[in-house]
Design an enzyme around this catalytic site. Structure first.
Site, short mmCIF file in Angstrom:
data_model
loop_
_atom_site.label_atom_id
_atom_site.label_comp_id
_atom_site.label_asym_id
_atom_site.label_seq_id
_atom_site.Cartn_x
_atom_site.Cartn_y
_atom_site.Cartn_z
CG ASP A 120 -12.92 30.96 25.34
OD1 ASP A 120 -11.89 31.53 24.89
OD2 ASP A 120 -13.06 30.69 26.55
CD GLU A 139 -1.17 29.19 29.80
OE1 GLU A 139 -0.82 29.62 30.92
OE2 GLU A 139 -2.35 29.20 29.41
C1 XIL Z 1 -8.86 27.46 33.11
C2 XIL Z 1 -10.17 26.79 33.52
O1 XIL Z 1 -11.11 26.98 32.47
C3 XIL Z 1 -10.70 27.39 34.79
O2 XIL Z 1 -11.82 26.64 35.27
C4 XIL Z 1 -9.60 27.40 35.87
O3 XIL Z 1 -10.08 28.08 37.01
C5 XIL Z 1 -8.36 28.06 35.35
O4 XIL Z 1 -7.94 27.41 34.16
N1 XIL Z 1 -5.29 28.18 29.59
C6 XIL Z 1 -5.33 26.84 29.88
C7 XIL Z 1 -6.49 26.29 30.64
O5 XIL Z 1 -4.47 26.08 29.42
O6 XIL Z 1 -6.10 25.22 31.47
C8 XIL Z 1 -7.17 27.33 31.45
O7 XIL Z 1 -8.33 26.76 32.02
C9 XIL Z 1 -7.50 28.52 30.60
C10 XIL Z 1 -6.25 29.14 30.03
#
Ligand code: XIL
Length: 450
Positions: A268, A158
């Site tokens: 998802d 990101e």
């Molecule tokens: C999310 C997890 O699913 C959560 O449990 C946590 O609180 C925050 O992070 N992008 C990513 C992931 O690369 O690491 C993130 O995961 C969701 C968005």
């Protein structure tokens, strides 16, 4: 497992991983009735994000082990989890996931080394030179610990801004080290574990837009200058505000054409029913249409533990039942065991089983009460049939909680109201028998279920 133990056993562990991969391949020759085995049949992996804290829940572990061929630790490999204070690494939770995955022959995606989020508070205040040292030490610490054990690493996550600009996102790395931090992270990563595929991972890069164009330009530049990069991850978190883009496949393909693998890394899709299923189908079809799309990962096993739990975005509901999206993904993968297909391990009715056990619950000189307890096996059942053979002299005067039919002294009992049982649940029927001179116990035959 301590860092020392894992380091000493690295060579042995690599052998185990190779053996496990063979097991997974052998499994694929059997009926492809799970996501993982169907994907193997397509030369892909099908993975899920996993939380170490849920591995002790038997339904969670059973669904994970049955369906998935790859795992991504959902939070356990992030910087705050692994290096909460500078130079002191903790791998306990991540090791649990890696050990579990290896015992099941699953691949592991490493997620993630350099990211602005879930960063411990000691990182941001560092000055530029110190931050550079800390970033490289973090990469070396993680990748060294798991050297040879990780299929793909999300090296940088990101790093681009949302919105129309295609600019870099502000972060301690970007702000202090400038654009070059990504390249430096990838170069450090390549040296730390040359066997791991090195990925850049991001969201809202799923279709052609300013952000994905900026990532595209970076990958193209890396390839032209020999900066080590092997793959691009597309997170693919979708909902009604951020729907599956119609040019998803095209976008994957243009990245693949740069000479990198592409992976769907955190899929998802909020929703339910046939609309959600149709969107999942598009995603699988897009990956299968791009030969360098090497696999896909859904961001969790069950809706109940999804980071977007309100949106029910995953393939299994909170009770681990397969949703329509599950069947859609399985059949898009060419699998044969979707809901309703024979042999689908999650389908009520297929593989249904029960056991029947007898006890005498009351006894008097001329008669007795018998009780037969029916217990469903590993799957839910919607009906059962039990046979009870009585000694020749005996006769049954009444029976409750069941419906009998007779053939000589063999009584076949089916449910009255109590046919439906959850996996492992029990019901019972009872009867009163006249002894007529025989006190012998009846024999209970095989229980059958559907
Ligand atoms: C999310 C997890 O699913 C959560 O449990 C946590 O609180 C925050 O992070 N992008 C990513 C992931 O690369 O690491 C993130 O995961 C969701 C968005």
């Amino acid at each position: 497992m301590s860092m020392i133990v894992r380091r000493l056993s690295r060579a042995a562990t690599a052998g185990l991983v190779a053996a496990a991969a063979l097991t997974a391949a052998a499994h694929s020759a059997e009926a492809a009735d799970t996501l993982g085995s169907a994907a193997v049949g397509q030369g892909r992996y099908f993975g899920t994000a996993v939380a170490a804290s849920h591995l002790g829940e038997s339904d969670y572990a059973a669904t994970l082990d049955r369906e998935f061929s790859s795992v991504t630790p959902e939070n356990e490999m992030k910087w705050d989890a692994t290096e909460p204070s500078r130079g002191s690494f903790t791998f306990t939770s991540a090791d649990r996931i890696v050990d579990h995955a290896q015992s099941q022959g699953m691949d592991v995606r490493g997620h993630t080394l350099v990211w602005h989020s879930q960063l411990p508070s000691w990182v941001s205040p560092l000055g530029a030179q110190d931050l550079r040292t800390a970033m490289n030490a973090h990469i070396n610490g993680l990748m060294g610990h798991y050297k040879g054990e990780i299929h793909s690493w999300d090296v940088v996550n990101e790093a681009f801004q949302d919105g129309g600009s295609g600019a870099r996102r502000s972060s301690p790395f970007q702000d202090k080290l400038g654009d070059g931090f990504i390249e430096e992270a990838f170069r450090t990563a390549r040296a730390a574990d040359p066997a791991a595929k090195l990925c850049y991972n991001d969201y809202n890069t799923d279709g052609v837009n300013a952000k994905s164009n900026a990532v595209y330009d970076m990958v193209k530049d890396f390839k032209s200058r020999g900066v080590p990069i092997d793959c691009v991850g597309f997170q693919s978190h979708f909902n009604s505000n951020s729907p599956v883009p119609s040019d998803y496949r095209h976008n994957l393909q243009r990245f693949a054409d740069l000479g990198v693998d592409v992976q769907i890394t955190e899929l998802d899709i909020e929703g339910s029913g046939s609309a959600q299923a149709a969107d999942y189908t598009k995603m699988v079809e897009a990956c299968l249409a791009v030969s360098r799309c090497t696999g896909m990962t859904v961001w969790g096993v069950t809706d109940k533990y999804s980071w977007r739990s309100g949106g029910t975005p995953l393939l299994f509901d909170g009770d681990y039942n397969e949703k329509p999206a599950y069947g859609a993904v399985l059949s898009a993968l060419g699998g044969s065991g979707g809901p309703g297909d024979p042999g689908d391990p999650g389908d009520p009715g297929d593989g249904a089983s029960c056991t029947a056990t007898y006890t005498r619950t009351a006894d008097w000189s001329s008669g007795y009460n018998g009780q037969v307890t029916i217990t469903a096996g590993a799957e839910p059942i919607s009906s059962w049939t039990a046979t009870v053979t009585l000694p020749a002299q005996q006769s049954v005067s009444s029976l409750w909680n069941g419906t009998p039919t007779w053939s000589g002294n063999v009584m076949t009992v089916r449910p009255s109201w109590n046919g439906t049982l959850a996996a492992g649940a029990s019901t019972s029927f009872g009867f009163t028998a006249a002894k007529n001179g025989s006190d012998a116990a009846p024999t209970v035959g095989t229980c059958t279920a559907s």
